[in-house]
Write a protein that holds these residues in place. Structure first.
Motif, PDB file in Angstrom:
ATOM      1  N   THR A 465       0.854  -1.187   0.000  1.00 26.36           N
ATOM      2  CA  THR A 465       0.000   0.000   0.000  1.00 26.36           C
ATOM      3  C   THR A 465       0.882   1.226   0.000  1.00 26.36           C
ATOM      4  OG1 THR A 465      -1.504  -1.243   1.391  1.00 26.36           O
ATOM      5  CG2 THR A 465      -1.923   1.091   1.165  1.00 26.36           C
ATOM      6  N   ARG A 466       0.763   2.030  -1.009  1.00 25.97           N
ATOM      7  CA  ARG A 466       1.522   3.282  -1.030  1.00 25.97           C
ATOM      8  C   ARG A 466       0.550   4.413  -1.296  1.00 25.97           C
ATOM      9  NH1 ARG A 466       6.095   0.535  -3.759  1.00 25.97           N
ATOM     10  NH2 ARG A 466       7.291  -0.217  -1.984  1.00 25.97           N
ATOM     11  N   LYS A 467       0.569   5.395  -0.443  1.00 24.86           N
ATOM     12  CA  LYS A 467      -0.303   6.568  -0.572  1.00 24.86           C
ATOM     13  C   LYS A 467      -1.764   6.154  -0.673  1.00 24.86           C
ATOM     14  CE  LYS A 467       3.122   9.424  -2.837  1.00 24.86           C
ATOM     15  NZ  LYS A 467       3.579   9.952  -4.114  1.00 24.86           N
ATOM     16  N   GLY A 468      -2.141   5.205   0.136  1.00 24.23           N
ATOM     17  CA  GLY A 468      -3.537   4.807   0.180  1.00 24.23           C
ATOM     18  C   GLY A 468      -3.972   3.884  -0.923  1.00 24.23           C
ATOM     19  N   LYS A 469      -3.112   3.650  -1.887  1.00 22.16           N
ATOM     20  CA  LYS A 469      -3.517   2.787  -3.003  1.00 22.16           C
ATOM     21  C   LYS A 469      -2.816   1.448  -2.844  1.00 22.16           C
ATOM     22  CE  LYS A 469      -3.576   2.642  -8.000  1.00 22.16           C
ATOM     23  NZ  LYS A 469      -2.427   2.677  -8.883  1.00 22.16           N
ATOM     24  N   HIS A 471      -1.374  -1.586  -4.468  1.00 22.91           N
ATOM     25  CA  HIS A 471      -0.957  -2.070  -5.778  1.00 22.91           C
ATOM     26  C   HIS A 471      -1.172  -3.569  -5.854  1.00 22.91           C
ATOM     27  CE1 HIS A 471       1.082   1.732  -6.826  1.00 22.91           C
ATOM     28  NE2 HIS A 471       1.157   1.842  -5.526  1.00 22.91           N
TER      29      HIS A 471
END
Lengths: 522, 469
Positions: A465-469, A471
């Motif tokens: 999870t990076r910046k709420g997204k 992947h």
């Protein structure tokens, strides 16, 4: 048989290559049928033929290489190929041919002597099904945990689990084809879903342990073994011998479903396997006249002794040996979080050695963070890098200390995935690699690659999870995409300079000796 | 054995007196099954073989297996307690302390849920927690509740629940009523868990897994009387209190106990903590948090976990609105629009929509029942129109009665051609007032149709008193 010989000789003299091959095939077939004895006869015949055919009949000489072979078809294939080579080189190279013949003869001898050992020579590979060899009635059976793609093996396992009243854990997700013979489970579907909550079939401590294994709360070879032995202690404490049963036999049977259950939660490690073998042996060695209380006390103390000897004291001993190898001003590279290596470094620091540590870490587990925390808490100077930077940082490193999950009988080191890469790069930079491993982790398995026997972890761990997204959130929808999360890999002994064990500092190839000595002791 | 189940069925249902004055709360029919059937069914499905039920004498008489319609062979061990004064759930647990030999799972009889119980118990097992509980997202009740004007106010005090970044560890719990000036969070909590989510829209399902040493602690500390109100907040706070320097030998333990007066929970719990477990944790390369220098769980011995259900069914049937919603949900869960009980007699030309009709009820011709709950033994004469109402057991609805959003008490009679609508709510607040108010359409007046009457009529049928005039 003499007639047969004569007819074959005549056949050879009179025929050319094409027919000769057919004749050779007949010979081979005959040889197979009649077994070993023909070998010597064949050899004698061959010598006679060579004397007779010393003229430039290269075809005959080529064919003769075929005659002496009641060898397995795999070697026969090799022979065919060599024959083809010979026939293509039509210009007579008599010496080369003679050498080839001699070689062929030697191989025939060796084959005759080593027939019994051949089944062992065949690589125990899960994928390759060795062509059924009529001369080798013993075919080694493969363990079921590397045969997941074989429905018969899966059914057998299911039947066994059903008998023991253990639920079967269902596979999860698409498996990369090279590893489709291994189990792959999801952490979100624990085995506890399928058993009743106040568990009656499985002892509550074992259920708790299985849960802790599958969620990674107890991770690391030593921790898992200690936890397993602790759970066994609890099981033994709560055990009551049923009437008309003997403790020494019944308790072992009680432990079997628990071990299956733990295996379903997470495949057993080599150290756990050895610990289980020890416990079972101790239980079966209990004299039948022994009272239950006494027997239980004895077993509990045995388990305590095992932990004290093989794990705690071994760690102290290894640490004492290893400290000789750590000098002031060293820069030591460690990978992941090995409890033994951390222990060694902390001890060395306590003994006032001046060194600094580089902790190498890798996704998705990121265990290096824990190692980093422990070392920094102690006061050791640490650097933290990811494994992709290892070749950048290696010029600064003076030694590499690695932990091991198991040491295999052919000298290979089985450890966390990524270890072999570290060892490889270290070798390239001529940095000494020292592996620290207790002897109870030595196992009699032989492995040369990381494919055959490995463990697949939950593929969802690779989602980040990076910046709420998140992947790769919908990776299951993409048919061509498979996520692979390997846990172990094997490092060849050429990359390892020294193994530090509680028996001393040994080279990697001495592992079979240690195993032999251990077996003799027991 | 791993876990023992304890079902608390001694509560009085003080928030829905209209229903419980005659029928005890555990036996209220929901979807034609007694309320206590639902938690018992949950336990049975999961595999429990024995349950300890704590209840009153009256309820105990009714708790026979065929009454309860239990399919399996679960053994019910019913313990009676005297309802003198206020006996809290913790007191009840103390009462059965002798029977409790392992960790305990405490349930309330008014819990209707389809949670996968292993999620809660797994948290309890895996982290060796002192307490694990279940919470669920609060559902807004949209249906008009009979006897209440308009929408239900948020009169219920909110719970402030603080969880850590993973959403499983319970860091903070307080009720709005206890917070005078605002939310105060101790610095030690923030130091250990810098990222905390505070949620207010959660319903406490009153399902707790408690360790054995917590029960022992309860026995020692008799001033804790309610599990939900006092024990749980105490445990949550105890996670972060300054840990006592655990003495190593027993003499020191006893001395410090005497000095403290109150037995320390940690000392009780830690004596069980074993050398090997500590060794395992030391060797394991796992930590529940990252970024600071402390070991797993920050070295704390008391740990509280919560499983928050994001979707799924979870109701606590302790108010009228919840009761109606539960009925609705159960019939939806069964798949049918309506549930008709056993031995019912339903005549022709009746229309029953989204309703529950209890067992042994009689419904005559040309009756329209919508969105209603009829309990057992109700008789509805011809031509009635019942909408959005709750008719308690053994009531009789006369011919051509028109009942909208009403609550008809037990064994009451609605005269023929009666009409009642609800507008005002006044009845629910004060107990006396409920019993004192009059249902106007009953015998004393002969003109039930008068509009003035029907506008202002109260909903509750009085039980014993009839005020003339």
């Amino acid at each position: 048989m003499a007639d047969a010989d004569e007819t074959s000789k005549q056949a050879e003299r009179n025929t050319n290559v094409g027919d000769g091959i057919a004749v050779k095939k007949q010979d081979i077939a005959r040889a197979k049928n009649e077994g070993k004895e023909l070998t010597k006869d064949e050899k004698q015949r061959l010598r006679k033929e060579k004397k007779q055919q010393k003229k430039n009949k290269k075809d005959d000489k080529g064919e003769s290489e075929h005659e002496n072979v009641p060898l397995p078809p795999s070697q026969a294939v090799v022979q065919c190929q060599s024959q083809k080579v010979c026939t293509s080189e039509k210009p007579a190279k008599s010496k080369a041919e003679q050498r080839a013949e001699r070689r062929a003869r030697q191989e025939a001898d060796r084959a005759a002597k080593g027939k019994k050992g051949e089944s062992a020579q065949q690589p125990p590979s899960g994928k390759s099904k060795a062509p059924p060899n009529e001369l080798q009635p013993v075919v080694k059976r493969l363990p079921e945990h590397v045969q997941v793609d074989d429905p018969a093996a899966v059914r057998k396992l299911a039947k066994k689990l059903e008998r023991q009243q253990i639920p079967v854990r269902s596979e999860y997700g698409y498996k990369v084809s090279l590893f489709s013979h291994l189990h792959q489970y999801s952490r979100k579907a624990p085995l506890t879903q399928q058993i009743s909550i106040p568990s009656t079939v499985i002892h509550p401590y074992i259920v708790r342990l299985g849960l802790q294994y599958s969620q990674g709360i107890v991770a690391g070879s030593n921790a898992r073994s200690i936890a397993l032995l602790h759970a066994f202690q609890k099981v033994i404490q709560d055990y009551k011998t049923p009437p008309n049963e003997e403790l020494s036999r019944d308790l072992v049977n009680k432990l079997k479903p628990y071990i299956s259950y733990l295996n379903q939660c997470r495949p057993l490690s080599a150290s756990m396997g050895n610990a289980i073998k020890y416990v079972k042996k101790e239980i079966s060695n209990i004299p039948c006249l022994c009272k239950e209380e006494e027997a239980k006390k004895q077993l509990l103390s045995c388990i305590d002794n095992y932990i004290k000897e093989k794990i705690t004291l071994a760690a102290t001993t290894i640490s004492a040996y290893a400290i000789e190898k750590i000098s002031n001003g060293d820069v030591i590279l460690v990978y992941g979080c090995s409890s033994l290596v951390n222990h060694i470094l902390c001890d060395a620091f306590d003994k006032k050695r001046k060194f600094s540590v580089i902790v190498v870490d890798s996704r998705p587990r990121l265990e290096g963070r824990e190692a980093l925390r422990r070392l920094v808490k102690k006061g050791i100077c640490c650097t933290y890098v990811l494994i992709s930077a290892v070749s950048y940082i290696l010029p600064e490193v003076s030694k590499v200390f690695l932990g091991a999950h198991a040491l295999l009988a052919n000298g290979y080191v089985m450890s966390r995935v990524g270890t072999s890469q570290i060892a490889l790069v270290a070798k390239a930079y001529n940095v000494p690699v020292l592996v620290c491993c207790e002897t109870y982790k030595f196992c009699e398995r032989v492995q040369t690659d990381s494919f055959v026997s490995n463990e697949l972890d939950d593929p969802d761990d690779l989602m980040v999870t990076r910046k709420g997204k998140i992947h790769l959130e919908n990776w299951q929808d993409i048919r061509q995409l498979g996520l692979l999360n390997l846990v172990y890999d094997v490092t060849p002994p050429d990359f390892v300079d020294l193994v530090i064990t509680d028996l001393g500092m040994i080279p990697c190839t001495s592992v079979p000796v240690v195993l032999r000595v251990k077996n003799v002791d027991q | 054995m791993e876990l023992q189940a304890v079902l608390m069925a001694a509560g009085g249902g003080s928030r829905m007196m209209e229903l419980t004055y005659n029928t005890h709360k555990p036996l209220l029919p929901v979807g034609n099954k007694p309320l206590i059937w639902y938690p018992l069914n949950l336990l049975e499905r999961v595999g429990f073989e024995e349950v300890i039920i704590i209840t009153t004498k009256d309820v105990q008489k009714m708790l026979t297996p065929d009454r309860l319609k239990l399919d399996g062979k679960m053994k019910l061990d019913v313990v009676c307690i005297q309802l003198e004064g206020e006996m809290g759930t913790a007191d009840a647990l103390r009462h059965v302390q002798q029977k409790i030999k392992t960790d305990v799972l405490v349930l309330s009889c008014d819990l209707i849920t389809d949670v996968a119980l292993h999620e809660v118990v797994d948290l309890f097992r895996a982290h060796n927690a002192s307490m694990a509980m279940l919470m669920s997202k609060l559902h807004e009740f949209t249906e008009t509740v009979p006897g209440q004007k308009g929408k239900k106010k948020a009169g219920e005090q909110r719970d402030f629940v603080g969880v850590d970044a993973t959403g499983q560890r319970l860091l903070f719990m307080a009720n709005e009523a206890d917070l005078e000036d605002g939310l105060t969070i101790r610095k030690s909590i923030m130091c250990k868990h810098p990222s905390m989510r505070i949620r207010t829209g959660l319903l406490d399902a009153h399902l707790y897994c408690l360790k054995r040493c917590v029960v022992d602690f309860l026995v020692e500390n008799k001033n804790i009387s309610s599990i939900r109100g006092e024990l749980i907040p105490y445990l949550v706070r105890k996670q972060f209190s300054k840990s006592v320097n655990l003495p190593n030998n027993k003499d020191e333990v006893e001395m410090s106990q005497k000095m403290e007066g109150q037995t320390n929970l940690e000392i009780l719990g830690s004596c069980k903590d074993e050398e090997l477990l500590r060794l395992t944790q030391e060797r394991s390369c796992w930590n529940d948090h990252h970024g600071d220098m402390s070991e797993a769980y920050h070295g704390g011995k008391v740990r509280c976990y919560v499983h928050i259900m994001e979707d799924g069914v979870c109701y606590r049937v302790n108010t009228l609105a919840a009761y109606i919603e539960a009925n609705r949900m159960v019939s939806a869960g069964v798949g049918a629009d309506s549930i008709i009980g056993a031995s019912c007699q339903i005549s022709d030309k009746t229309s029953i929509k989204r309703s529950t009709v209890g067992a042994s009820s009689t419904v005559r011709e040309k009756v329209k029942i919508t969105n209603s709950i009829l309990m057992n033994g109700v008789t509805v004469e011809e031509g009635c129109n019942i909408q959005g109402s709750v008719i308690c057991s053994n009531a009789v609805i006369g011919r051509n009665a028109d009942i909208k959003y009403c609550l008809v008490g037990s064994s009451q009679r609605i005269e023929p051609d009666g009409e009642c609508l609800t507008v005002t709510q006044n009845a629910g607040i004060h107990l006396h007032y409920v019993y004192g108010c009059l249902f106007i359409c009953v015998k004393t007046h002969s003109t039930p149709h008068s509009s003035a009457v029907s506008r202002v009529c109260c909903v509750h049928v009085c039980v014993r008193q009839r005020v003339a005039g």
